[in-house]
Structures are given as structure tokens and as C-alpha cells.
Design a protein around this motif. Structure first.
Motif, mmCIF file in Angstrom:
data_model
loop_
_atom_site.group_PDB
_atom_site.id
_atom_site.type_symbol
_atom_site.label_atom_id
_atom_site.label_comp_id
_atom_site.label_asym_id
_atom_site.label_seq_id
_atom_site.Cartn_x
_atom_site.Cartn_y
_atom_site.Cartn_z
ATOM 1 N N ALA A 1 42.885 36.591 46.396
ATOM 2 C CA ALA A 1 42.369 36.165 45.092
ATOM 3 C C ALA A 1 43.127 36.815 43.941
ATOM 4 C CB ALA A 1 40.882 36.494 44.988
ATOM 5 N N LEU A 2 43.716 37.973 44.186
ATOM 6 C CA LEU A 2 44.466 38.646 43.127
ATOM 7 C C LEU A 2 45.662 37.821 42.669
ATOM 8 C CD1 LEU A 2 44.486 42.321 44.501
ATOM 9 C CD2 LEU A 2 43.117 41.429 42.615
ATOM 10 N N TYR A 3 46.211 37.026 43.582
ATOM 11 C CA TYR A 3 47.401 36.236 43.253
ATOM 12 C C TYR A 3 47.059 34.914 42.575
ATOM 13 C CZ TYR A 3 49.872 39.526 46.273
ATOM 14 O OH TYR A 3 50.397 40.670 46.833
ATOM 15 N N ALA B 1 52.549 42.434 39.040
ATOM 16 C CA ALA B 1 52.785 43.053 40.346
ATOM 17 C C ALA B 1 52.210 44.465 40.380
ATOM 18 C CB ALA B 1 54.283 43.080 40.647
ATOM 19 N N LEU B 2 52.410 45.217 39.302
ATOM 20 C CA LEU B 2 51.878 46.578 39.232
ATOM 21 C C LEU B 2 50.352 46.565 39.237
ATOM 22 C CD1 LEU B 2 54.302 48.156 36.599
ATOM 23 C CD2 LEU B 2 54.246 48.605 39.061
ATOM 24 N N MET B 3 49.771 45.594 38.538
ATOM 25 C CA MET B 3 48.317 45.498 38.498
ATOM 26 C C MET B 3 47.758 45.190 39.885
ATOM 27 S SD MET B 3 45.822 42.739 36.697
ATOM 28 C CE MET B 3 46.056 41.701 38.147
ATOM 29 N N ILE B 4 48.417 44.285 40.607
ATOM 30 C CA ILE B 4 47.960 43.909 41.947
ATOM 31 C C ILE B 4 48.053 45.097 42.898
ATOM 32 C CG2 ILE B 4 48.551 42.511 43.969
ATOM 33 C CD1 ILE B 4 49.262 40.252 42.026
ATOM 34 N N ILE B 5 49.147 45.840 42.806
ATOM 35 C CA ILE B 5 49.301 47.031 43.651
ATOM 36 C C ILE B 5 48.187 48.026 43.371
ATOM 37 C CG2 ILE B 5 50.752 49.057 44.070
ATOM 38 C CD1 ILE B 5 53.185 47.239 43.608
ATOM 39 N N TYR C 1 41.034 49.320 46.093
ATOM 40 C CA TYR C 1 40.141 48.714 47.088
ATOM 41 C C TYR C 1 40.163 49.521 48.384
ATOM 42 C CZ TYR C 1 37.719 44.813 49.417
ATOM 43 O OH TYR C 1 36.802 44.026 50.076
ATOM 44 N N ASP C 2 41.359 49.898 48.823
ATOM 45 C CA ASP C 2 41.475 50.669 50.066
ATOM 46 C C ASP C 2 40.910 52.077 49.914
ATOM 47 O OD1 ASP C 2 42.579 48.610 51.521
ATOM 48 O OD2 ASP C 2 44.653 49.182 51.112
ATOM 49 N N ARG C 3 41.053 52.659 48.718
ATOM 50 C CA ARG C 3 40.439 53.973 48.483
ATOM 51 C C ARG C 3 38.926 53.882 48.568
ATOM 52 N NH1 ARG C 3 44.522 54.543 44.468
ATOM 53 N NH2 ARG C 3 43.052 53.839 42.865
#
Length: 222
Positions: free
Chosen positions: A39-41, A69-73, A79-81
Motif C-alpha cells: 500500500a505504501l507504493y 523512497a526515503l519515506m517508504i524505507i 513497522y518492523d520495529r
């Protein structure tokens, strides 16, 4: 409800639910992880450059690829944290449950994890039984954190020492050449010059206060 003795550890309902809710929340985030990332893309729109004929300048509309790209990263890492944090809380909760007998463990899962209705008195009894396991778990986690911090500090000091040796320098004590001084309710390390400056400042303020109240001459030190 039987009141615990004053020395018994205390725990409240919020503390328990904070850990008990972690397994279901972690499972939900893991299940939806790929969908969230996809969904981020969907919100990405290419940056279009065009000429503003009225102003005669080039303008850009839309999001630049680099910033998106930086925002998505950043969103993915966050999310993983979040998942790792929930998994840590889940481990804590499971360690608490492991210290209970089968009946209390089953009731605790029902009351706090599955949120099945229990009366207030039953909840209070369960909280009393969870108090010691929770206290034990938190102490163990705190020990692990301190141990990890000490290991990181030791590693840093070793690297610092190696670097100083390479540069031909030596590791010095930051308080070397300083004297312990009681200042504003705590002990600090100051050089003789810093102590003299501070004491002169205090004496000056005392003199000004004495003069303001009609005193004659400098205030006398103790």
C-alpha cells in the motif's frame, strides 16, 4: 479480597493488558505486513516538470522519487520495529504465564488476553497472583538491559583505546586533575579554577544582598 502485605509487589490492570495484548497485535501486524508494504507504493505519483507560462518558470508537481523512497524505507523500518517491540512484550507475557499453575494460567489468558468477562473480585485475585511473576520478569529484563549496555560500553572503550593507541595517545580519566565539590545538592568534579570562580560568584551575590539590605561592608564568609 485478601489484601497483599505491604512488601508484596504491586501491579495494575493496565500493566497486565499492555503485555497480554501483545501476542494478538503482533500476529495481526505480521499477517498484514506485506499488504501494508504494498500500500505504501500506491500513493506514489511521478514528479512532473512543466513550464508555468504566466510566470515563465519551471515548476514541479507531484512527489520526487528520492523523497518518496526515503519515506517508504522509514515506514517499513518503523513497522518492523513495532513488530519486534510487540514480540518482546509477548515473550515477557509468556514468561509470566510460565510461572503460574495451570488453573491461574488458563484464567489469566481468558481474562487478560482473550478478554473474557470476569468479576472485579476475580480480576483482583488474578492480579495478586500475577504480581510476583511480573516483578520477577521486569527485574530479569532490567538485568538484561544493563548487561547489554555494559557490553556495548566495554566494546566502545576497547575501540576507543585501540584508536588512541594507534594515534599515539593514552586513555585519560575525564576527572583527572579535578576535585570533588558539593554543588546544588550533588557532588561534581571541578578544577581549582572553576571552584574559585564559583565561590567568588557566591561571595559577590552575598555582598550585593548585604548591601541591598543596608549592610555595611562585605558579607562575612562562614
Amino acid at each position: 479480597m485478601q489484601q497483599p502485605c505491604e512488601s508484596a509487589p504491586q501491579i495494575n490492570l493496565y500493566d497486565v493488558k499492555y503485555f497480554a495484548a501483545a501476542p494478538a497485535e503482533a500476529e495481526r501486524l505480521i499477517k498484514n505486513r506485506n499488504l501494508y508494504f504494498e500500500a505504501l507504493y500506491e500513493d506514489i505519483s511521478p514528479a512532473l516538470t512543466y513550464i508555468n507560462e504566466e510566470e515563465g518558470v519551471l515548476q514541479t508537481r507531484g512527489n520526487r522519487t528520492e523523497s518518496m523512497a526515503l519515506m517508504i524505507i522509514d515506514q517499513k523500518q518503523g513497522y518492523d520495529r513495532r513488530i519486534k517491540s510487540l514480540q518482546w512484550r509477548q515473550e515477557c507475557w509468556e514468561s509470566v504465564l510460565a510461572d503460574l499453575n495451570d488453573e491461574d494460567r488458563f484464567k489469566s489468558i481468558q481474562a487478560f488476553q482473550q478478554e473474557i468477562y470476569f468479576s472485579d473480585s476475580e480480576i483482583d485475585m488474578l492480579l495478586d497472583k500475577l504480581a510476583k511473576p511480573f516483578s520477577k520478569m521486569l527485574e530479569e529484563r532490567e538485568k538484561c538491559k544493563r548487561k547489554a549496555h555494559q557490553a556495548e560500553l566495554k566494546k566502545y572503550r576497547e575501540l576507543e583505546s585501540l584508536w588512541l593507541q594507534k594515534e599515539g595517545k593514552k586513555l585519560t580519566d575525564p576527572n583527572e586533575g579535578k576535585r570533588q565539590y558539593f554543588l546544588k545538592g550533588r557532588f561534581v568534579y571541578l578544577t581549582e579554577a572553576e571552584i574559585e570562580t564559583y565561590e567568588n560568584m557566591i561571595q559577590k551575590k552575598a555582598n550585593e544582598a548585604a548591601f541591598a539590605w543596608g549592610g555595611w561592608g562585605p558579607a562575612q564568609g562562614n
